[in-house]
Design an enzyme around this catalytic site. Structure first.
Site, PDB file in Angstrom:
ATOM      1  N   HIS A  13       1.637  -1.816   6.330  1.00 56.95           N
ATOM      2  CA  HIS A  13       2.279  -1.436   5.067  1.00 56.95           C
ATOM      3  C   HIS A  13       3.614  -2.142   4.810  1.00 56.95           C
ATOM      4  O   HIS A  13       4.409  -1.686   4.006  1.00 56.95           O
ATOM      5  CB  HIS A  13       2.500   0.091   5.002  1.00 56.95           C
ATOM      6  CG  HIS A  13       1.217   0.873   4.890  1.00 56.95           C
ATOM      7  ND1 HIS A  13       0.798   1.451   3.710  1.00 56.95           N
ATOM      8  CD2 HIS A  13       0.254   1.146   5.794  1.00 56.95           C
ATOM      9  CE1 HIS A  13      -0.360   2.075   3.919  1.00 56.95           C
ATOM     10  NE2 HIS A  13      -0.713   1.899   5.169  1.00 56.95           N
ATOM     11  N   THR A  14       3.855  -3.228   5.535  1.00 63.98           N
ATOM     12  CA  THR A  14       5.114  -3.946   5.291  1.00 63.98           C
ATOM     13  C   THR A  14       4.997  -4.892   4.100  1.00 63.98           C
ATOM     14  O   THR A  14       6.012  -5.297   3.544  1.00 63.98           O
ATOM     15  CB  THR A  14       5.540  -4.751   6.535  1.00 63.98           C
ATOM     16  OG1 THR A  14       4.395  -5.472   6.998  1.00 63.98           O
ATOM     17  CG2 THR A  14       6.072  -3.855   7.633  1.00 63.98           C
ATOM     18  N   ASP A  15       3.765  -5.226   3.698  1.00 65.17           N
ATOM     19  CA  ASP A  15       3.632  -6.290   2.673  1.00 65.17           C
ATOM     20  C   ASP A  15       4.237  -5.877   1.341  1.00 65.17           C
ATOM     21  O   ASP A  15       5.010  -6.622   0.748  1.00 65.17           O
ATOM     22  CB  ASP A  15       2.190  -6.810   2.537  1.00 65.17           C
ATOM     23  CG  ASP A  15       1.164  -5.804   2.065  1.00 65.17           C
ATOM     24  OD1 ASP A  15       1.439  -4.579   2.136  1.00 65.17           O
ATOM     25  OD2 ASP A  15       0.079  -6.232   1.622  1.00 65.17           O
ATOM     26  N   SER A  66     -10.560  -6.468   5.526  1.00 66.40           N
ATOM     27  CA  SER A  66     -10.437  -7.138   4.221  1.00 66.40           C
ATOM     28  C   SER A  66     -11.698  -7.820   3.707  1.00 66.40           C
ATOM     29  O   SER A  66     -11.683  -8.994   3.328  1.00 66.40           O
ATOM     30  CB  SER A  66      -9.315  -8.184   4.241  1.00 66.40           C
ATOM     31  OG  SER A  66      -8.121  -7.578   4.515  1.00 66.40           O
ATOM     32  N   SER A  67     -12.765  -7.061   3.660  1.00 63.41           N
ATOM     33  CA  SER A  67     -13.970  -7.628   3.043  1.00 63.41           C
ATOM     34  C   SER A  67     -13.752  -7.855   1.555  1.00 63.41           C
ATOM     35  O   SER A  67     -14.316  -8.784   0.975  1.00 63.41           O
ATOM     36  CB  SER A  67     -15.173  -6.715   3.279  1.00 63.41           C
ATOM     37  OG  SER A  67     -15.037  -5.502   2.559  1.00 63.41           O
ATOM     38  N   SER A  68     -12.935  -7.030   0.921  1.00 64.41           N
ATOM     39  CA  SER A  68     -12.716  -7.220  -0.526  1.00 64.41           C
ATOM     40  C   SER A  68     -11.991  -8.533  -0.793  1.00 64.41           C
ATOM     41  O   SER A  68     -12.373  -9.287  -1.696  1.00 64.41           O
ATOM     42  CB  SER A  68     -11.947  -6.040  -1.129  1.00 64.41           C
ATOM     43  OG  SER A  68     -10.681  -5.898  -0.551  1.00 64.41           O
ATOM     44  N   GLU A 115      -7.733  -7.848  -7.995  1.00 69.15           N
ATOM     45  CA  GLU A 115      -7.970  -6.544  -7.358  1.00 69.15           C
ATOM     46  C   GLU A 115      -7.061  -5.476  -7.971  1.00 69.15           C
ATOM     47  O   GLU A 115      -7.485  -4.351  -8.219  1.00 69.15           O
ATOM     48  CB  GLU A 115      -7.783  -6.639  -5.835  1.00 69.15           C
ATOM     49  CG  GLU A 115      -8.141  -5.335  -5.127  1.00 69.15           C
ATOM     50  CD  GLU A 115      -8.579  -5.495  -3.677  1.00 69.15           C
ATOM     51  OE1 GLU A 115      -8.951  -6.602  -3.249  1.00 69.15           O
ATOM     52  OE2 GLU A 115      -8.562  -4.473  -2.960  1.00 69.15           O
ATOM     53  N   ASP A 123      -3.893  -9.527   2.318  1.00 75.15           N
ATOM     54  CA  ASP A 123      -5.294  -9.814   2.623  1.00 75.15           C
ATOM     55  C   ASP A 123      -5.723 -11.154   2.049  1.00 75.15           C
ATOM     56  O   ASP A 123      -6.355 -11.972   2.709  1.00 75.15           O
ATOM     57  CB  ASP A 123      -6.205  -8.716   2.044  1.00 75.15           C
ATOM     58  CG  ASP A 123      -5.894  -7.341   2.617  1.00 75.15           C
ATOM     59  OD1 ASP A 123      -5.065  -7.264   3.544  1.00 75.15           O
ATOM     60  OD2 ASP A 123      -6.477  -6.354   2.136  1.00 75.15           O
ATOM     61  N   TYR A 181      -2.395   5.919  -0.376  1.00 80.63           N
ATOM     62  CA  TYR A 181      -1.745   4.605  -0.397  1.00 80.63           C
ATOM     63  C   TYR A 181      -0.631   4.611  -1.440  1.00 80.63           C
ATOM     64  O   TYR A 181       0.503   4.201  -1.165  1.00 80.63           O
ATOM     65  CB  TYR A 181      -2.806   3.547  -0.718  1.00 80.63           C
ATOM     66  CG  TYR A 181      -2.331   2.124  -0.703  1.00 80.63           C
ATOM     67  CD1 TYR A 181      -2.306   1.386   0.479  1.00 80.63           C
ATOM     68  CD2 TYR A 181      -1.924   1.491  -1.875  1.00 80.63           C
ATOM     69  CE1 TYR A 181      -1.893   0.071   0.493  1.00 80.63           C
ATOM     70  CE2 TYR A 181      -1.511   0.171  -1.872  1.00 80.63           C
ATOM     71  CZ  TYR A 181      -1.496  -0.530  -0.686  1.00 80.63           C
ATOM     72  OH  TYR A 181      -1.080  -1.839  -0.688  1.00 80.63           O
TER      73      TYR A 181
HETATM   74  P1  ADP Z   1     -11.893  -3.662   2.999  1.00 75.29           P
HETATM   75  O1  ADP Z   1     -11.329  -4.729   2.127  1.00 75.29           O
HETATM   76  O2  ADP Z   1     -10.891  -3.110   3.951  1.00 75.29           O
HETATM   77  O3  ADP Z   1     -13.132  -4.066   3.720  1.00 75.29           O
HETATM   78  P2  ADP Z   1     -12.201  -2.349   0.475  1.00 75.29           P
HETATM   79  O4  ADP Z   1     -12.505  -0.947   0.109  1.00 75.29           O
HETATM   80  O5  ADP Z   1     -10.936  -2.941  -0.030  1.00 75.29           O
HETATM   81  O6  ADP Z   1     -12.298  -2.438   2.058  1.00 75.29           O
HETATM   82  O7  ADP Z   1     -13.367  -3.297  -0.041  1.00 75.29           O
HETATM   83  C1  ADP Z   1     -14.720  -3.016   0.280  1.00 75.29           C
HETATM   84  C2  ADP Z   1     -15.568  -3.212  -0.953  1.00 75.29           C
HETATM   85  O8  ADP Z   1     -15.617  -4.617  -1.324  1.00 75.29           O
HETATM   86  C3  ADP Z   1     -17.022  -2.850  -0.732  1.00 75.29           C
HETATM   87  O9  ADP Z   1     -17.233  -1.465  -0.890  1.00 75.29           O
HETATM   88  C4  ADP Z   1     -17.704  -3.671  -1.822  1.00 75.29           C
HETATM   89  O10 ADP Z   1     -17.577  -3.041  -3.082  1.00 75.29           O
HETATM   90  C5  ADP Z   1     -16.870  -4.947  -1.859  1.00 75.29           C
HETATM   91  N1  ADP Z   1     -17.470  -6.003  -1.026  1.00 75.29           N
HETATM   92  C6  ADP Z   1     -16.886  -6.637   0.004  1.00 75.29           C
HETATM   93  N2  ADP Z   1     -17.713  -7.553   0.556  1.00 75.29           N
HETATM   94  C7  ADP Z   1     -18.861  -7.524  -0.150  1.00 75.29           C
HETATM   95  C8  ADP Z   1     -20.126  -8.206  -0.058  1.00 75.29           C
HETATM   96  N3  ADP Z   1     -20.357  -9.109   0.881  1.00 75.29           N
HETATM   97  N4  ADP Z   1     -21.072  -7.888  -0.958  1.00 75.29           N
HETATM   98  C9  ADP Z   1     -20.835  -6.955  -1.902  1.00 75.29           C
HETATM   99  N5  ADP Z   1     -19.692  -6.269  -2.014  1.00 75.29           N
HETATM  100  C10 ADP Z   1     -18.703  -6.518  -1.159  1.00 75.29           C
HETATM  101 MG    MG Z   2      -9.771  -4.455   0.750  1.00 73.96          MG
END
Ligand code: ADP
Ligand code: MG
Length: 392
Positions: free
Chosen positions: A38-40, A129-131, A164, A176, A225
């Site tokens: 949470h420093t960002d 950070s999948s998003s 985002e 991220d 958050y």
């Molecule tokens: P984090 O970034 O920590 O993984 P987030 O809640 O910020 O968690 O983001 C997750 C969301 O991003 C998933 O629920 C989905 O909506 C979207 N997402 C990420 N990667 C994919 C992917 N490969 N395909 C479809 N949606 C994705």
């Molecule tokens: Mg995310």
């Protein structure tokens, strides 16, 4: 799955869906913070590392102005028109893609339509950070398609963050997207979130960074958050009465906080103390890594974990068995909560020679305590986003 198998899978699925092969491939990595919860958004420092878990986007340009986007990780998906981009309530995950297209178009970048298929090895909602992976891979592909963009990776990251914030509606900091866009193989980045610059740091050879995923989905509701952010802002506002130059917690020292702590509500004082201390820990970890000082690494990670638990209160009690398992495991140097908290992953520094026994121990112990099967795996520092090259 090795890269060749992964490529074959994505290519086959792409053919089935679109009737032809993809011609362009892009990748963007996930990331883990080695220090700096949470420093960002407090304009402070983070020690961050892009990891070898990433999001791929295979694509083929279209002649019209449409984007057809699907994912091998999530159901749904569909088409949208670049001249009329709307939010999608039925497949909300496509809003990350739509948001990136919207923001870059608003900034004057030329966009081209494409058929696209996403495949990711970053777990969702675990703090890796999948998003950001999805946003940054989309921007990278749009840049490849247009071939006329002049944009540096820092601006690319900021625009993805804006997508985002504004389109998806998640008020995240830039950490991220910055890590995903600017990661460097073999290095972690000591990121200055005010200047948006970094210097690289190396992980000592004998140490491995190991992700310990609790499999407890991060319940970072927007409200928790947002509440933490608001508490930091309140702290700065009140302290700025004594230190008018301070605009963010980054500008305040622990001594200054102590001096005027009484002017703050108790909970706000705790939050501020955590951020100010955590910022210093990031800088200290930079020193500790380059000196390969394991005693310091242990003390700093412990301070971060305890502060996150007792001061910033972002450790969900359900994840505590994980830190217990890690601290008892052979080869542990130190560990802390990664990401924004409330579930998700811990990140551990582990003696490289003990990495396998460490992982086995943690899996067994955590599962025995919780009945949840965790994911425990070492990660390497990976390069930032870009075209994906395949050896022919
Ligand atoms: P984090 O970034 O920590 O993984 P987030 O809640 O910020 O968690 O983001 C997750 C969301 O991003 C998933 O629920 C989905 O909506 C979207 N997402 C990420 N990667 C994919 C992917 N490969 N395909 C479809 N949606 C994705
Ligand atoms: Mg995310």
């Amino acid at each position: 799955m090795n890269p060749a198998e992964r490529r074959a899978l994505v290519e086959e699925e792409f053919r089935q869906r679109f009737g032809h092969a993809p011609t362009l491939w892009a990748q963007a990595p996930g990331r883990v913070d080695l220090m700096g919860n949470h420093t960002d958004y407090n304009e402070g420092y983070v020690m961050t590392m892009a990891i070898d878990r990433n999001t791929w986007l295979a694509a083929r340009p279209r002649k019209d102005r449409k984007v057809a986007i699907f994912s091998l990780n999530v159901e749904g998906g569909g088409e949208f028109n670049l001249d009329d981009i709307r939010r999608d309530e039925i497949s909300p995950w496509t809003n990350y893609v739509r948001g990136v297209a919207t923001v870059f178009q608003d900034e004057g970048f030329t966009l081209h339509g494409f058929d696209g298929l996403v495949h990711s090895t970053i777990p969702f909602g675990s703090g890796l950070s999948s998003s950001a992976g999805l946003e940054v891979v989309t921007a990278t592909l749009l840049k490849m398609l247009a071939d006329t963009w002049h944009i540096d990776p820092v601006r690319l990251a900021r625009l993805c963050q804006r997508a985002e914030n504004e389109f998806v509606g998640m008020n995240c900091g830039v950490l991220d997207q910055y890590s995903s866009a600017l990661g460097q193989a073999g290095h972690s980045l000591l990121l200055d979130c005010r200047e948006l610059t970094h210097r690289t740091a190396s992980i000592p050879e004998g140490l491995k960074v190991v992700i310990c995923d609790t499999r407890i989905e991060r319940e970072l509701t927007g409200s928790e958050y947002g509440e933490r952010r608001a508490q930091c802002e309140e702290g700065v506002q009140r302290l700025a009465e004594f230190y008018p130059a301070a605009t963010h917690l980054r500008d305040l020292s622990l001594a200054q906080l102590r001096e005027h702590e009484a002017a703050l509500p108790a909970v706000v004082a705790k939050r501020c103390r955590f951020i100010i201390e955590e910022n210093q820990r990031v800088l200290d970890l930079g020193e500790a890594l380059s000196a390969d000082d394991r005693t310091a690494i242990r003390a700093l990670t412990e301070g971060s974990y305890l502060g996150a638990r007792d001061l910033y209160e972002i450790i969900s009690p359900a994840t505590e068995p994980m830190i217990q398992a890690i601290l008892e495991a052979p080869g542990t140097v130190g560990a802390r909560q990664a990401g924004a908290g409330f579930g998700g992953c811990m990140v551990a520094f582990v003696e490289a020679r003990s990495a396998e026994v460490f992982a086995e121990f943690v899996r067994t112990r955590y599962q025995a305590e919780t009945t949840i099967t965790p994911e425990v795996y070492p990660v390497q520092a990976a390069p930032g986003a870009g075209p994906l090259g395949f050896p022919e």
